[in-house]
Design an enzyme around this catalytic site. Structure first.
Site, mmCIF file in Angstrom:
data_model
loop_
_atom_site.group_PDB
_atom_site.id
_atom_site.type_symbol
_atom_site.label_atom_id
_atom_site.label_comp_id
_atom_site.label_asym_id
_atom_site.label_seq_id
_atom_site.Cartn_x
_atom_site.Cartn_y
_atom_site.Cartn_z
ATOM 1 N N ALA A 65 -53.297 98.030 -0.708
ATOM 2 C CA ALA A 65 -52.377 98.742 -1.579
ATOM 3 C C ALA A 65 -52.794 98.425 -3.007
ATOM 4 O O ALA A 65 -53.466 97.429 -3.266
ATOM 5 C CB ALA A 65 -50.950 98.269 -1.325
ATOM 6 N N GLY A 108 -53.366 96.787 2.961
ATOM 7 C CA GLY A 108 -52.980 98.137 3.359
ATOM 8 C C GLY A 108 -54.149 98.951 3.908
ATOM 9 O O GLY A 108 -53.935 99.881 4.688
ATOM 10 N N GLU A 111 -54.334 97.992 7.432
ATOM 11 C CA GLU A 111 -53.153 98.572 8.087
ATOM 12 C C GLU A 111 -53.285 100.079 8.269
ATOM 13 O O GLU A 111 -52.791 100.636 9.248
ATOM 14 C CB GLU A 111 -51.900 98.223 7.268
ATOM 15 C CG GLU A 111 -51.633 96.727 7.271
ATOM 16 C CD GLU A 111 -50.566 96.331 6.267
ATOM 17 O OE1 GLU A 111 -50.862 96.351 5.049
ATOM 18 O OE2 GLU A 111 -49.445 96.024 6.686
ATOM 19 N N GLU A 131 -52.587 89.380 1.980
ATOM 20 C CA GLU A 131 -51.360 89.490 1.174
ATOM 21 C C GLU A 131 -50.715 88.168 0.809
ATOM 22 O O GLU A 131 -50.151 88.033 -0.270
ATOM 23 C CB GLU A 131 -50.318 90.365 1.903
ATOM 24 C CG GLU A 131 -50.635 91.854 1.890
ATOM 25 C CD GLU A 131 -51.438 92.302 3.094
ATOM 26 O OE1 GLU A 131 -52.060 91.449 3.778
ATOM 27 O OE2 GLU A 131 -51.447 93.510 3.356
HETATM 28 C C1 HXC Z 1 -55.931 97.518 -7.284
HETATM 29 C C2 HXC Z 1 -58.103 96.909 -6.910
HETATM 30 C C3 HXC Z 1 -57.782 96.467 -5.609
HETATM 31 C C4 HXC Z 1 -56.421 96.586 -5.183
HETATM 32 C C5 HXC Z 1 -59.877 96.134 -5.934
HETATM 33 N N1 HXC Z 1 -59.418 96.682 -7.070
HETATM 34 N N2 HXC Z 1 -58.906 95.976 -5.041
HETATM 35 N N3 HXC Z 1 -57.174 97.423 -7.732
HETATM 36 N N4 HXC Z 1 -55.536 97.123 -6.054
HETATM 37 N N5 HXC Z 1 -56.034 96.212 -3.966
HETATM 38 C C6 HXC Z 1 -60.157 97.011 -8.281
HETATM 39 C C7 HXC Z 1 -60.526 95.774 -9.071
HETATM 40 O O1 HXC Z 1 -59.452 95.366 -9.874
HETATM 41 C C8 HXC Z 1 -61.700 96.279 -9.882
HETATM 42 O O2 HXC Z 1 -61.246 97.060 -10.966
HETATM 43 C C9 HXC Z 1 -62.386 97.231 -8.920
HETATM 44 O O3 HXC Z 1 -61.403 97.578 -7.952
HETATM 45 C C10 HXC Z 1 -63.552 96.585 -8.215
HETATM 46 O O4 HXC Z 1 -63.090 95.390 -7.588
HETATM 47 P P1 HXC Z 1 -63.816 93.960 -7.821
HETATM 48 O O5 HXC Z 1 -62.815 92.924 -7.485
HETATM 49 O O6 HXC Z 1 -64.457 93.903 -9.154
HETATM 50 O O7 HXC Z 1 -64.946 94.039 -6.697
HETATM 51 P P2 HXC Z 1 -65.615 92.833 -5.903
HETATM 52 O O8 HXC Z 1 -65.897 91.688 -6.839
HETATM 53 O O9 HXC Z 1 -66.739 93.447 -5.137
HETATM 54 O O10 HXC Z 1 -64.502 92.300 -4.895
HETATM 55 C C11 HXC Z 1 -64.035 93.157 -3.845
HETATM 56 C C12 HXC Z 1 -62.749 92.568 -3.215
HETATM 57 C C13 HXC Z 1 -61.697 92.336 -4.333
HETATM 58 C C14 HXC Z 1 -63.041 91.253 -2.499
HETATM 59 C C15 HXC Z 1 -62.262 93.598 -2.187
HETATM 60 O O11 HXC Z 1 -61.575 93.541 -5.107
HETATM 61 C C16 HXC Z 1 -60.321 92.022 -3.811
HETATM 62 O O12 HXC Z 1 -60.058 90.921 -3.404
HETATM 63 N N6 HXC Z 1 -59.407 92.993 -3.887
HETATM 64 C C17 HXC Z 1 -58.016 92.797 -3.516
HETATM 65 C C18 HXC Z 1 -57.879 92.725 -2.037
HETATM 66 C C19 HXC Z 1 -56.429 92.522 -1.637
HETATM 67 O O13 HXC Z 1 -55.795 91.514 -1.970
HETATM 68 N N7 HXC Z 1 -55.877 93.496 -0.923
HETATM 69 C C20 HXC Z 1 -54.509 93.408 -0.502
HETATM 70 C C21 HXC Z 1 -53.682 94.147 -1.497
HETATM 71 S S1 HXC Z 1 -51.983 93.886 -1.157
HETATM 72 P P3 HXC Z 1 -61.397 96.547 -12.503
HETATM 73 O O14 HXC Z 1 -61.015 97.775 -13.258
HETATM 74 O O15 HXC Z 1 -60.417 95.435 -12.634
HETATM 75 O O16 HXC Z 1 -62.811 96.132 -12.637
HETATM 76 C C22 HXC Z 1 -51.633 94.958 0.015
HETATM 77 C C23 HXC Z 1 -50.203 94.942 0.386
HETATM 78 C C24 HXC Z 1 -49.972 95.714 1.600
HETATM 79 O O17 HXC Z 1 -52.438 95.690 0.502
HETATM 80 C C25 HXC Z 1 -48.536 95.860 1.742
HETATM 81 C C26 HXC Z 1 -48.181 97.237 2.062
HETATM 82 C C27 HXC Z 1 -49.120 98.258 1.588
#
Ligand code: HXC
Length: 257
Positions: A65, A108, A111, A131
């Site tokens: 998400a 998400g 999911e 999460e």
């Molecule tokens: C918003 C996101 C994002 C996310 C990545 N980006 N994941 N933006 N929401 N979930 C954005 C980053 O901020 C960045 O933008 C760009 O995408 C590239 O990501 P990087 O982190 O620079 O890439 P990398 O170093 O290759 O790392 C990849 C990654 C990391 C390991 C996947 O991005 C990451 O950990 N993302 C979050 C994963 C996460 O926690 N997902 C769960 C979300 S919570 P900028 O502009 O900043 O460079 C969730 C809740 C579910 O899903 C509940 C119900 C839906």
């Protein structure tokens, strides 16, 4: 329809939905949710579509998400807007859905894959529910569908640690249907989806509904549902055609009726 965050096309009887927010690794914001749901429901209403593929890019199926969109929300806002509620409509489409996963399927994103009926993974796919690291929990079905798919102990380890697993481990624990080389993923997804889509639509709807029942109801209830759905198919033209074709040793020609 015009979409901003996804691409949509039809190949044969297969409807393709491709997440397209490369700048955010296909993070699922509200716009993406609405578009994916709308596209899936449009395909679902089209008798010319017998299967749907959902995919992302080679680097990311979806990295979760959209964290930046949710970060500042209050509990009341999340509740009143039912922030992820529309995803229930995606899970409810009657048409079989194939997830073609490469790269990150996190939170998400994982999911969303779990809402699909077949999960094809490239050998570069990575799954996880990170999460808890953000101070929240899976909110699009992860705690429920992972327990049902993997069993309690595998699911709990993933949800409580947030650890990412690779495609091989995902296959071992039953989180994916099959793993294919990254370069073959989209072709293989089309092949699998078209194989499904050529089958009689009434039987596909019944099969998916019965499979869903296995996750949702008691065994007795599910068996009753299956028997009724099975009997119901004997009024379809495609049941007569499928069985006649078998008897006559020829290929069936289905009308999806
Ligand atoms: C918003 C996101 C994002 C996310 C990545 N980006 N994941 N933006 N929401 N979930 C954005 C980053 O901020 C960045 O933008 C760009 O995408 C590239 O990501 P990087 O982190 O620079 O890439 P990398 O170093 O290759 O790392 C990849 C990654 C990391 C390991 C996947 O991005 C990451 O950990 N993302 C979050 C994963 C996460 O926690 N997902 C769960 C979300 S919570 P900028 O502009 O900043 O460079 C969730 C809740 C579910 O899903 C509940 C119900 C839906």
């Amino acid at each position: 329809a015009e979409y901003q965050t996804i691409r949509v096309e039809q190949r044969g009887r297969v409807g393709w939905i491709t997440l397209d927010r490369p700048e955010a690794l296909n993070a699922l914001n509200t716009a993406t949710m609405r578009e994916v749901v709308a596209a899936a429901e449009t395909f679902d209403a089209d008798e010319g579509v017998g299967a749907i593929v959902v995919t992302g890019s080679e680097k990311a199926f979806a990295a979760g998400a959209d964290i930046k969109e949710m970060e500042s929300k209050s509990s009341v806002e999340m509740t009143l807007t039912d922030h992820f509620g529309a995803w229930a409509r995606f899970a409810a489409v009657r048409t079989p859905v194939v997830a073609a996963v490469s790269g990150y399927a996190l939170g998400g994103g994982c999911e969303l894959a779990l809402m699909c009926d077949v999960i094809l993974a490239s050998d570069r796919a990575r799954f996880g529910q990170p999460e808890v690291q953000l101070g929240v929990i899976p909110g699009m079905g992860g705690t429920q569908r992972l327990v049902r798919a993997l069993g309690y102990y595998k699911a709990a380890e993933l949800v409580l640690t947030g650890r990412m697993i690779d495609a091989a481990e995902a296959e071992r624990v039953g989180l994916v249907s099959r793993v294919v080389p990254a370069t073959d993923l989209l072709d293989e997804a089309q092949t699998v989806a078209q194989t499904i889509a050529e089958k009689p639509l009434p039987a596909l709807y019944a099969a998916k509904a019965a499979l869903d029942a296995a996750l949702e109801t008691s065994l007795a209830e599910g068996l009753r549902f299956e028997r009724q759905a099975f009997a119901g198919l004997f009024d379809t033209a495609d049941q007569k055609e499928g069985m006649a074709a078998f008897r006559e040793k020829r290929a069936p020609s289905f009308t999806h009726r």
